[in-house]
Design a protein around this motif. Sequence first.
Motif, PDB file in Angstrom:
ATOM      1  N   PRO A 195       0.824  -1.218   0.000  1.00 31.27           N
ATOM      2  CA  PRO A 195       0.000   0.000   0.000  1.00 31.27           C
ATOM      3  C   PRO A 195       0.856   1.266   0.000  1.00 31.27           C
ATOM      4  O   PRO A 195       0.480   2.281  -0.577  1.00 31.27           O
ATOM      5  CB  PRO A 195      -0.804  -0.116   1.304  1.00 31.27           C
ATOM      6  CG  PRO A 195      -0.704  -1.533   1.718  1.00 31.27           C
ATOM      7  CD  PRO A 195       0.562  -2.078   1.151  1.00 31.27           C
ATOM      8  N   LEU A 196       2.026   1.148   0.617  1.00 30.27           N
ATOM      9  CA  LEU A 196       2.930   2.290   0.696  1.00 30.27           C
ATOM     10  C   LEU A 196       3.491   2.647  -0.677  1.00 30.27           C
ATOM     11  O   LEU A 196       3.705   3.813  -0.989  1.00 30.27           O
ATOM     12  CB  LEU A 196       4.066   1.928   1.659  1.00 30.27           C
ATOM     13  CG  LEU A 196       4.905   3.081   2.195  1.00 30.27           C
ATOM     14  CD1 LEU A 196       4.061   3.959   3.086  1.00 30.27           C
ATOM     15  CD2 LEU A 196       6.089   2.532   2.963  1.00 30.27           C
ATOM     16  N   ARG A 197       3.725   1.619  -1.482  1.00 29.72           N
ATOM     17  CA  ARG A 197       4.287   1.848  -2.819  1.00 29.72           C
ATOM     18  C   ARG A 197       3.376   2.701  -3.690  1.00 29.72           C
ATOM     19  O   ARG A 197       3.820   3.311  -4.637  1.00 29.72           O
ATOM     20  CB  ARG A 197       4.525   0.506  -3.532  1.00 29.72           C
ATOM     21  CG  ARG A 197       5.433  -0.432  -2.785  1.00 29.72           C
ATOM     22  CD  ARG A 197       6.873  -0.239  -3.181  1.00 29.72           C
ATOM     23  NE  ARG A 197       7.725  -1.214  -2.520  1.00 29.72           N
ATOM     24  CZ  ARG A 197       8.589  -0.922  -1.551  1.00 29.72           C
ATOM     25  NH1 ARG A 197       8.706   0.327  -1.136  1.00 29.72           N
ATOM     26  NH2 ARG A 197       9.336  -1.854  -1.021  1.00 29.72           N
ATOM     27  N   ARG A 198       2.067   2.670  -3.367  1.00 33.50           N
ATOM     28  CA  ARG A 198       1.136   3.507  -4.120  1.00 33.50           C
ATOM     29  C   ARG A 198       1.276   4.970  -3.741  1.00 33.50           C
ATOM     30  O   ARG A 198       0.817   5.843  -4.438  1.00 33.50           O
ATOM     31  CB  ARG A 198      -0.305   3.058  -3.855  1.00 33.50           C
ATOM     32  CG  ARG A 198      -0.715   1.930  -4.764  1.00 33.50           C
ATOM     33  CD  ARG A 198      -2.133   1.512  -4.447  1.00 33.50           C
ATOM     34  NE  ARG A 198      -2.136   0.090  -4.181  1.00 33.50           N
ATOM     35  CZ  ARG A 198      -2.976  -0.516  -3.351  1.00 33.50           C
ATOM     36  NH1 ARG A 198      -3.863   0.185  -2.693  1.00 33.50           N
ATOM     37  NH2 ARG A 198      -2.913  -1.806  -3.193  1.00 33.50           N
ATOM     38  N   GLN A 199       1.874   5.205  -2.585  1.00 35.45           N
ATOM     39  CA  GLN A 199       1.982   6.587  -2.111  1.00 35.45           C
ATOM     40  C   GLN A 199       3.358   7.168  -2.359  1.00 35.45           C
ATOM     41  O   GLN A 199       3.517   8.362  -2.501  1.00 35.45           O
ATOM     42  CB  GLN A 199       1.727   6.611  -0.593  1.00 35.45           C
ATOM     43  CG  GLN A 199       0.512   5.845  -0.199  1.00 35.45           C
ATOM     44  CD  GLN A 199      -0.495   6.733   0.484  1.00 35.45           C
ATOM     45  OE1 GLN A 199      -0.422   7.958   0.368  1.00 35.45           O
ATOM     46  NE2 GLN A 199      -1.416   6.140   1.191  1.00 35.45           N
ATOM     47  N   ASP A 238      -1.818  -1.583 -12.686  1.00 34.82           N
ATOM     48  CA  ASP A 238      -2.432  -2.701 -11.983  1.00 34.82           C
ATOM     49  C   ASP A 238      -2.191  -2.625 -10.486  1.00 34.82           C
ATOM     50  O   ASP A 238      -2.992  -3.103  -9.686  1.00 34.82           O
ATOM     51  CB  ASP A 238      -1.878  -4.032 -12.515  1.00 34.82           C
ATOM     52  CG  ASP A 238      -2.470  -4.346 -13.878  1.00 34.82           C
ATOM     53  OD1 ASP A 238      -3.463  -3.673 -14.236  1.00 34.82           O
ATOM     54  OD2 ASP A 238      -1.950  -5.228 -14.568  1.00 34.82           O
ATOM     55  N   LEU A 239      -1.070  -2.041 -10.130  1.00 35.58           N
ATOM     56  CA  LEU A 239      -0.741  -1.913  -8.715  1.00 35.58           C
ATOM     57  C   LEU A 239      -1.766  -1.001  -8.030  1.00 35.58           C
ATOM     58  O   LEU A 239      -2.086  -1.164  -6.860  1.00 35.58           O
ATOM     59  CB  LEU A 239       0.674  -1.328  -8.592  1.00 35.58           C
ATOM     60  CG  LEU A 239       1.327  -1.330  -7.226  1.00 35.58           C
ATOM     61  CD1 LEU A 239       1.530  -2.744  -6.730  1.00 35.58           C
ATOM     62  CD2 LEU A 239       2.665  -0.615  -7.294  1.00 35.58           C
ATOM     63  N   ARG A 240      -2.272  -0.050  -8.805  1.00 35.09           N
ATOM     64  CA  ARG A 240      -3.263   0.861  -8.234  1.00 35.09           C
ATOM     65  C   ARG A 240      -4.629   0.194  -8.174  1.00 35.09           C
ATOM     66  O   ARG A 240      -5.300   0.226  -7.176  1.00 35.09           O
ATOM     67  CB  ARG A 240      -3.337   2.145  -9.071  1.00 35.09           C
ATOM     68  CG  ARG A 240      -4.276   3.167  -8.465  1.00 35.09           C
ATOM     69  CD  ARG A 240      -4.184   4.495  -9.132  1.00 35.09           C
ATOM     70  NE  ARG A 240      -4.722   4.458 -10.503  1.00 35.09           N
ATOM     71  CZ  ARG A 240      -4.700   5.480 -11.324  1.00 35.09           C
ATOM     72  NH1 ARG A 240      -4.107   6.606 -10.966  1.00 35.09           N
ATOM     73  NH2 ARG A 240      -5.210   5.394 -12.520  1.00 35.09           N
ATOM     74  N   LEU A 297       4.103   8.065 -11.850  1.00 37.30           N
ATOM     75  CA  LEU A 297       2.826   8.759 -11.664  1.00 37.30           C
ATOM     76  C   LEU A 297       1.638   7.807 -11.732  1.00 37.30           C
ATOM     77  O   LEU A 297       0.563   8.109 -11.214  1.00 37.30           O
ATOM     78  CB  LEU A 297       2.647   9.829 -12.742  1.00 37.30           C
ATOM     79  CG  LEU A 297       3.612  11.002 -12.708  1.00 37.30           C
ATOM     80  CD1 LEU A 297       3.307  11.938 -13.861  1.00 37.30           C
ATOM     81  CD2 LEU A 297       3.494  11.742 -11.388  1.00 37.30           C
ATOM     82  N   ALA A 298       1.845   6.661 -12.395  1.00 36.98           N
ATOM     83  CA  ALA A 298       0.730   5.759 -12.683  1.00 36.98           C
ATOM     84  C   ALA A 298      -0.062   5.359 -11.444  1.00 36.98           C
ATOM     85  O   ALA A 298      -1.268   5.206 -11.497  1.00 36.98           O
ATOM     86  CB  ALA A 298       1.238   4.499 -13.392  1.00 36.98           C
ATOM     87  N   VAL A 299       0.626   5.216 -10.325  1.00 34.86           N
ATOM     88  CA  VAL A 299      -0.068   4.753  -9.121  1.00 34.86           C
ATOM     89  C   VAL A 299      -0.685   5.905  -8.328  1.00 34.86           C
ATOM     90  O   VAL A 299      -1.295   5.681  -7.294  1.00 34.86           O
ATOM     91  CB  VAL A 299       0.892   3.963  -8.197  1.00 34.86           C
ATOM     92  CG1 VAL A 299       1.379   2.714  -8.900  1.00 34.86           C
ATOM     93  CG2 VAL A 299       2.052   4.830  -7.759  1.00 34.86           C
TER      94      VAL A 299
END
Lengths: 334, 340
Positions: A91-95, A122-124, A172-174
């Motif tokens: 979840p942190l990787r999205r931020q 896809d991660l998002r 930026l994708a996430v």
Amino acid sequence: MSGTPLVRVAALRKYFAVKGGWLGGRRGQVHAVDDVSFDVASGETLGLVGESGCGKSTLARCIVRLVEPDQGKLEFDGEDITHRPTRSLRPLRRQIQLIFQDPFASLNPRKRISQILGAALDLRDASVSRGDRQAEIARLLERVGLAPQFMDRRPRELSGGQRQRVGIARALAVGPRLIVADEPVSALDVSVQADILNLLKDLQAELGLTVIFISHDLGVIRHVSDRVGVMYLGRLVELAPADQFYAAPLHPYSEALLSAIPMPDPDAHLTRKEIVLEGDIPSPLAPPKGCRFHTRCPYAQALCAGSEPKLSTQAGGRLVACHFPLAKQESTGR
Amino acid sequence: MSGALIDIRNLTVRLSGGRDAVLVDDVSFAVGKGEVLCIVGESGCGKTVTARSIIGLTRHDPRFSLSGEIHFDGRDLMRLGADELRQVQGAGIAMIFQDPMTSLNPLHRIGRQIGEVLTLHGKHSSAEIRRRTIELLRQVGIPNPETRIDDYPHQFSGGMRQRAMIAMALACSPSLLIADEPTTALDVTTQKQILTLIKKLKVDYGMGLILITHDLGIVAEIADRVMVMYAGRCVEIGAVRALFRTPQHPYTAGLLASIPAANRVRGERLPSIRGVPPILSEGRPQGCAFLPRCDFALGQCRNLPPLRASGTDTDHLDRCWLSPEVKNQTLRRLQEGAEA
């Protein structure tokens, strides 16, 4: 700069063991990041500058939690992430996203751009339909200034600048809140570098991103940063608002760094102080006792070899780790 | 240009094989005694090939074909045989490279590598060679040369290796030194040390210097004259102040404006040059190679402009069709806009 900072780094430490010898025993420790503390406010750009071995890249890797700090505390949005296990880092990787230095090594050469960006999307949210995903990829490419046709290309068909744009699009994708950019323009030619710097600034303004920008180039740092932090052998030696820092650095190392930038003006030497430091940067395996810079400092005194100065607040709220900060001496007519 | 140390005329380097390309196209320049000429440009502009061709390093590669004249010390180096050329390499003209780690042999001691140059170009006794090597290491600022002479390259830091390379280049007191990005692999404060050293040695040895770099800051710091290359051609050449104050080619002006210099006010957009440099193996644009990226292009630009003086300064040449008024006003404004 009110409220909780987005990132809080407190007394962070990361040592790396160096193995060697014929039984592979431990030979020593690289003091990569040693007792570093600072905050980054939401929407701010903090520039971190220093030479090789100063620990700036290790610090970046700690903040995105690619490596785990040994000691100290790392907070993101008020949450302690210092020792969060790898499993629960997703979840942190999205931020928090990292932009790498080498656009040639950081993109998978066998994948098409659409696959590279698709994986990040896809991660998002993995439930997006195929059509929506294509549209989203095209939108991402457009945002970083690339035509949608780039979707079907592979990294080797792209120039260095274009690859770095893809690297930015992937970050930026996430939909991150914090971007850590580690030397993002060092591998690029000057004319392309300007484009990428402009793009980063536009995106930051548009998306309200917080950025930690790492570079060895003080010119680049000035162009993007609100505040500047200078690192030397694992320590943060100065932290100041950019304008004040460039107008009057307080740490002798900062002064030497500023003086060493080659200026694109043939008469620059007439107006600025020329400082040529003696010797080489000591090994981070065995940093000097006392102030780590004292072996090369033109103003070092006996005290500097004996005791290490702590990062402390000076007049005007600036932070410097030096027993004899420059501005004070300047006024006594040096 | 009589009295020049080296005079290069119409140097052209072609790459044959799978994809034909002209890497260096009709480049001419001269360097005087004690003069510093910087060749500046972005990756792939032909600056390194130009330098390597002068000293003959591209001659033995079957993919390259060279033409033109290189007058040095009363001879045309292009006509010399391999043995004669080897006498010039190292003794008359020496070269230092970007990456000191790959240009030093990791298996041999530093002293032996420098001594080898001395042995090749003169017959000295081994004691004499050792004495001279220590002397050279001292000149380039290596501390304790008496003991460091027996070190291996891995025991040296990046800056010290580049100093050792310089010592090797100086071994036979060359009259011309070619330095190809000598500080690109180094940290800023080390770069400052090495540039200061090169400047000092240039005076001590009375050498001419051709320095290749992509960094206009280094050019400003060290050059007497500057040649700007783009896509294998010289697009502008002139005295350093003239070129920085009144750039005559839109590419030079654009490059100068796009540097995020530390003396520049923060917050505004950096002027940039749109597009990317052409890849020469994919064919050069017709006429002026900068045409697709140029904001000032005219119909005329489909024909290759000659290299000529735009103003009264006959040493300041450029390859651009724009009128002298446009160059002096528009290009200057572009640059001042960036500085304001």
